[in-house]
Design a protein around this motif. Sequence first.
Motif, PDB file in Angstrom:
ATOM      1  N   CYS A 354       0.835  -1.197   0.000  1.00 16.92           N
ATOM      2  CA  CYS A 354       0.000   0.000   0.000  1.00 16.92           C
ATOM      3  C   CYS A 354       0.873   1.252   0.000  1.00 16.92           C
ATOM      4  N   LYS A 355       0.200   2.376  -0.230  1.00 17.47           N
ATOM      5  CA  LYS A 355       0.875   3.679  -0.194  1.00 17.47           C
ATOM      6  C   LYS A 355       0.229   4.511   0.906  1.00 17.47           C
ATOM      7  N   SER A 356       1.053   5.053   1.802  1.00 19.78           N
ATOM      8  CA  SER A 356       0.552   5.851   2.911  1.00 19.78           C
ATOM      9  C   SER A 356       0.320   7.289   2.461  1.00 19.78           C
ATOM     10  N   THR A 357      -0.239   8.085   3.338  1.00 14.15           N
ATOM     11  CA  THR A 357      -0.583   9.455   2.977  1.00 14.15           C
ATOM     12  C   THR A 357       0.639  10.308   2.654  1.00 14.15           C
ATOM     13  N   ASP A 358       1.822   9.906   3.123  1.00 15.24           N
ATOM     14  CA  ASP A 358       3.039  10.670   2.806  1.00 15.24           C
ATOM     15  C   ASP A 358       3.666  10.233   1.486  1.00 15.24           C
ATOM     16  N   GLY A 359       3.026   9.291   0.792  1.00 16.70           N
ATOM     17  CA  GLY A 359       3.517   8.855  -0.509  1.00 16.70           C
ATOM     18  C   GLY A 359       4.473   7.690  -0.465  1.00 16.70           C
ATOM     19  N   ASN A 360       4.834   7.224   0.718  1.00 14.42           N
ATOM     20  CA  ASN A 360       5.759   6.097   0.830  1.00 14.42           C
ATOM     21  C   ASN A 360       5.021   4.772   0.653  1.00 14.42           C
ATOM     22  N   LEU A 361       5.749   3.775   0.139  1.00 13.22           N
ATOM     23  CA  LEU A 361       5.177   2.452  -0.090  1.00 13.22           C
ATOM     24  C   LEU A 361       5.570   1.513   1.034  1.00 13.22           C
ATOM     25  N   HIS A 362       4.660   0.592   1.351  1.00 15.13           N
ATOM     26  CA  HIS A 362       4.866  -0.322   2.464  1.00 15.13           C
ATOM     27  C   HIS A 362       4.291  -1.691   2.116  1.00 15.13           C
ATOM     28  N   PHE A 363       4.897  -2.734   2.683  1.00  8.85           N
ATOM     29  CA  PHE A 363       4.318  -4.069   2.697  1.00  8.85           C
ATOM     30  C   PHE A 363       3.951  -4.404   4.139  1.00  8.85           C
ATOM     31  N   TYR A 364       2.768  -5.028   4.314  1.00  7.86           N
ATOM     32  CA  TYR A 364       2.348  -5.483   5.636  1.00  7.86           C
ATOM     33  C   TYR A 364       1.942  -6.950   5.555  1.00  7.86           C
ATOM     34  N   ILE A 365       2.242  -7.704   6.608  1.00  7.12           N
ATOM     35  CA  ILE A 365       1.757  -9.070   6.730  1.00  7.12           C
ATOM     36  C   ILE A 365       0.612  -9.076   7.735  1.00  7.12           C
ATOM     37  N   HIS A 366      -0.475  -9.761   7.379  1.00  7.74           N
ATOM     38  CA  HIS A 366      -1.674  -9.835   8.197  1.00  7.74           C
ATOM     39  C   HIS A 366      -1.956 -11.287   8.569  1.00  7.74           C
ATOM     40  N   ALA A 367      -2.562 -11.476   9.728  1.00  4.57           N
ATOM     41  CA  ALA A 367      -3.111 -12.764  10.147  1.00  4.57           C
ATOM     42  C   ALA A 367      -4.604 -12.547  10.372  1.00  4.57           C
ATOM     43  N   LEU A 368      -5.432 -13.074   9.475  1.00 10.96           N
ATOM     44  CA  LEU A 368      -6.873 -12.830   9.507  1.00 10.96           C
ATOM     45  C   LEU A 368      -7.621 -14.077   9.960  1.00 10.96           C
ATOM     46  N   ASP A 369      -8.592 -13.892  10.827  1.00 12.55           N
ATOM     47  CA  ASP A 369      -9.524 -14.968  11.151  1.00 12.55           C
ATOM     48  C   ASP A 369     -10.402 -15.182   9.919  1.00 12.55           C
ATOM     49  N   VAL A 370     -10.403 -16.399   9.376  1.00  9.36           N
ATOM     50  CA  VAL A 370     -11.142 -16.622   8.137  1.00  9.36           C
ATOM     51  C   VAL A 370     -12.647 -16.647   8.364  1.00  9.36           C
ATOM     52  N   ILE A 371     -13.092 -16.686   9.603  1.00  5.38           N
ATOM     53  CA  ILE A 371     -14.522 -16.699   9.894  1.00  5.38           C
ATOM     54  C   ILE A 371     -15.094 -15.287   9.912  1.00  5.38           C
TER      55      ILE A 371
END
Length: 777
Positions: A354-371
Motif C-alpha cells: 500500500c501507499k501511505s498518505t506521505d507517498g511512501n510504499l509499504h508491505f504489511y503481513i496480516h493474520a486474519l480470522d477466516v470466519i
Amino acid sequence: MPLYTPNSGGGNTILPPFTDPSTLPMPGSVVGQSVTHATGTVLPPYNPPNTPPQTPPINGGPPTNGGPPTNGGPPTTDTPTIQTPPAAPSVSGPIDDCMRSVTVLPGNIPNGSLVSVFVNGIARGSVTFRGHQIYQSIPAAIPSAEVPISGCLKVGDVVRATVTVNGVTSNLGSGINVISHTQFSVLTQHYDNGRTGWFPYETTLNTQSVANLAQILTLPRGYRKGDPKRTLDGQVYAQPLYLHHQFFPDLGSHNAVYIATENDTVYCFDADDGILLWQRSLLQNGEVASNISDTGCQNVAPKVGITGTPVIDCGCCANCGCDSCACGCNDSGCQSSCQQSVWATPTMYVVAKCKSTDGNLHFYIHALDVITGLDRHQRVEIVGKYAGTGGVAGVGNDGQGNVIFRPKSHLSRPALLLANGTVYVAFGSLCDFDYGNYHGWIMAYDPQTLVQKDVFCTTPDSYTHVRLDNGKTETETGGGAIWQGGMGLATDGKCIYFSTGNGPYNGDSGGVDYGDSVLKLDMNLRVRSWFTPANQETLNESDADQGSGGVLVLPAPQSGQVPNLLVQCGKDGNVYLFDRATMASITRPASLGSGVWGGPAYFSGPYSFTQADGSQGSINGSLIFYCGDHGKLSSFNVLNGTIAPLLDTSKNPVKSSTAFSGRGGPTPVVSSNQHEPGSAIVWAINHGLSSDPNPGNTGVADFHLHLRAYDAANLGTMLFPELPCGEWDTLYSNPGGGYDAGGPYIEPTVVNGKVYVGCDDHVTVFGLVTGGTGAKT
C-alpha cells in the motif's frame, strides 16, 4: 443478510482470545425470548447449551421446564411426554479435521430438544433444536441442527450425537470417522507445499462428466463489467483458496472460497451459491493500494496490492502434519510437543502492498480470522536488511554493511508458504526497474506474533565480471529476484526450494550471489546447496531468467536409486530433474522447446486407461505436465531417476493438439479420484487476444481467459471446447510489449466438483449441469 465488514472506519480491530462457540448464545438471541433472524425467520426461544428447554408458563405460573401442569391447568401439548428414550440422531458426513461444527439430523424430534455432539465419547458441544437449519439463508429441506464444537478434531476421531427431550436422552447415534481436510480444502497455492498442483480427491469431475461443465456462478453474483457494485474491486492474481464446512456465527456452516484483489481487499463467498459472507479492506488510515505511477512498472497494473496467493492455517494440527499445520518439526519429523496450531480456528496469512498518505510504499503481513476477516494480531510492516556490499548507499544499502529491503523496488509475487511453525514471504522485482536496489528476498515470520524470525537475500554483494557480449568489465549489484510466475516457495518439510531470476552469480568462487539458480535452504534460511546452469552468464545477459518457473517437489519416494527429486524449468525451456540431497542435475535436461512463466503439475501412476482403439494402456511412474511459451501442453515421465517426454503415438498422445496462445504458457493443475481410470484431468487457462476491442478502452483489445481440460492419459483432444472465463485488461502491459498483463499467472482452483478462475474483476465458477450433451458456455 448481515455482512462482516471489519475496519470499515479505517481502524484496526484485534480479536479477543478464542472462546468455545458452544458456550455462547447465538448472536442476536436473548435467553427465553423469540428473535427474528436477518433472513426473516422467526426463531423460537433460545436456551443455553445443557439447559433444559423452557415450556410456556401455565396459567400465569413460572416455566415448568417440562414438569407437570400447575394450578390445575390442562396438560400442555407443546412438549410431548416421552416415555422411552428418543431415537438416536445421525451425524451428517463427511467430517474433516478443519471443521469447527457438525450437522446433526435429529429426525422427527420436537423443537426445543437439546442436540449434543460427542467426540470419542466426550461431550464437545450442544444446541437447542429449532426444526431446521436456522442459520442458512434458505432453510434446509431436511431438519437439521448445526452444532459448534469445542477444541480440535483429529483424523480418526469418532463423532456421534444424542438428543434430549424432556430430560430423557437418547443413546449415542452411529459414528462418523474424521478424515483429513486435504480431501476437501485448498489452503495454499498449487494444492500443497510441494507445489504439485494435484488434487487427488475429486469424485465429481471426470473425463466423462465434464462434457456437461458450464459456468454456474460469478463472484460476486450478478457480475456486471464496469459496475462497482457488481464487481470485485481489483484484479485477481492470487489463486482462490477453499475451506470445507466452516461455521460462521449468525450465518451457519458454508463451504467458503477466499479471493484477494490488487486493491488490498479479501473477500469470503459461499463457494456453492455465491453469497458474500464478508469482505475486508486491509487499507487503513487514508492508505491506498500502490499503482503504476509509483514505480512506472506495468507488469501488475493498474494497482499493486495483494499479488501473491495467501496461505491458510486450518487451525488444529490434527496429525502433527508438518506440511499443513503450524507445528514445530525437526529433521526426524514432528516434535513430540506438537499438539495444536497456534490458533484454534482457521487463520489466513496475507501480504498487502500500500501507499501511505506521505507517498511512501509499504508491505504489511496480516493474520486474519477466516470466519470474520478480523485481525488476530496487529498487522506488521515488512522490513529487512542483510549483510552485503550491494545497493546504492542511502537507498539500497544502509552504509553500515547491509543491503536493505526497499518496498518501492519489490513485488511479493510468489505464494506464501506456511511450514514448520513459520510463515515465509518471498519477493522479486517490478519490471527489473531500480536495478542494483532490488534483490530476491525471503522473510520468515512467527505465525502467532508476526515477529520476524529470519531473512535471506539472494544477491547481497557487488560483483565485478567481464560481460560476454561486449568484453567490458562491469560491476553488478542486485538482481536474483524470486518471482516464479506466482509459484510459491516449495518444501519437503526439511528444506525450502526455489529459483532466482537474472542477477550476478559467484557461488562457485565462495561468493553469496545466486542469480539464475535453483537454491536449497534449511528452514532457518541458510544455504545448504544449489544448482546454477553452466550458461548462467548468458541467461543473465539475455534476460532468460532461470527463475521464471517455480519448482516442484516430487512426493517421496520415487522409483530408482534417487528417491527425493525436484523438477524445474525456466525461460530457456530446459526441464531439469534434481536430486534434492545434492541439488545435482541427475539427468540430461528434457527440452520443452519454449520457456515457462509459472510451473508444472504432477500426477503419479499406475494409471490404467482405454485407448482410442479400445485396447488397454497404462502409465507408470510420475507424470509432469508442462506448457511453455505459446506451446502445447506436454507430459514428461519421471521413472528410475530420469525425465523424458512420453512416447507420442496416435494411441497415446502426450501433447495437446493445439497450442496455448498466451505468452509464457499456463500453469496447469491436475484433478483425479486417486488412480481411478478415467478420473485424471489436466486443467489449464488459455489466454489470448480477443477480436473485439474493450468498450471501456477504445481501440485496445482485451485478453480473454479460457478454461481447457484434457485427459491426463491422452492429451490429444480437449474434453470440451474451451470455455470463456472472462477478460483480462491489456490497457496496461509491459512497456517492452509481449506480456499479457497477468494472463500467464492465472491458474484454476479445482475442488469438490467446481472450478474457480480469477479474472480481471471477478471470479468465474464452473460446475456440472444436467440435460446437456456438451460443455456449456
